[in-house]
Scaffold this motif. Structure first.
Motif, mmCIF file in Angstrom:
data_model
loop_
_atom_site.group_PDB
_atom_site.id
_atom_site.type_symbol
_atom_site.label_atom_id
_atom_site.label_comp_id
_atom_site.label_asym_id
_atom_site.label_seq_id
_atom_site.Cartn_x
_atom_site.Cartn_y
_atom_site.Cartn_z
ATOM 1 N N LEU A 17 0.831 -1.211 0.000
ATOM 2 C CA LEU A 17 0.000 0.000 0.000
ATOM 3 C C LEU A 17 0.864 1.259 0.000
ATOM 4 O O LEU A 17 0.590 2.207 -0.748
ATOM 5 C CB LEU A 17 -0.933 0.011 1.209
ATOM 6 N N TYR A 21 0.610 3.703 -3.249
ATOM 7 C CA TYR A 21 0.197 5.101 -3.130
ATOM 8 C C TYR A 21 1.377 6.048 -3.345
ATOM 9 O O TYR A 21 1.236 7.107 -3.957
ATOM 10 C CB TYR A 21 -0.482 5.367 -1.787
ATOM 11 N N TYR A 25 1.477 8.723 -6.402
ATOM 12 C CA TYR A 25 1.630 10.142 -6.075
ATOM 13 C C TYR A 25 2.795 10.742 -6.863
ATOM 14 O O TYR A 25 2.677 11.808 -7.458
ATOM 15 C CB TYR A 25 1.843 10.290 -4.563
#
Length: 148
Positions: A17, A21, A25
């Protein structure tokens, strides 16, 4: 053994995770900057984007290895690490699959180290793939700008 596998799978999930992410980003930031400067993208700017990308991705990997190190340090069944620093060191060596072997954990908990190594191979490969994609896009962009 089942508890260690469960803990390992949970930590793998957390690190995936973070990496997912984190890379999403970063790719959004890169896409915005490449898009805004498409016609006037300088060689030095491309170089700095590559350097920033490498530093950012290595930081993600370091954070993920620290999570494993903290896990080793706080688990009650693992007593080999007198300090958090030693647990993080062991984690970094395991995460990168370097495996020096001067620090080991008891046979009851070694499955965690194996799961961390699998996680490290996956996430370091992911990092390499993202780095290659950014490099490939940078080179493509550089050649397109020279033609214009």
């Amino acid at each position: 053994m089942v508890l260690n596998i469960t803990i390992g799978v949970i930590i793998i999930g957390i690190t995936i995770l973070i990496h997912g992410y984190g890379t999403f980003y970063w790719v959004k930031i890169l896409a915005k900057n490449f898009q805004d400067n498409q016609k006037h993208f300088l060689n030095t700017k491309i170089t700095w984007f590559l350097i920033y990308t490498a530093i950012y991705l290595l930081a993600l990997n370091f954070i993920e290895a620290i999570i494993w190190g903290v896990t080793y340090y706080i688990l009650p069944g693992i007593s080999e690490f007198e300090s958090l620093e030693k647990a993080i060191y062991f984690s970094l060596v395991t995460f990168t699959t370097l495996g020096y072997g001067e620090i080991t954990i008891s046979s009851n908990n070694r499955i965690l180290a194996g799961l961390e190594a699998m996680d490290g191979v996956l996430l370091l490969g992911w990092t390499t793939a993202i780095m290659f994609s950014v490099l490939q896009y940078s080179i493509k962009n550089l050649f397109q700008n020279k033609e214009n």
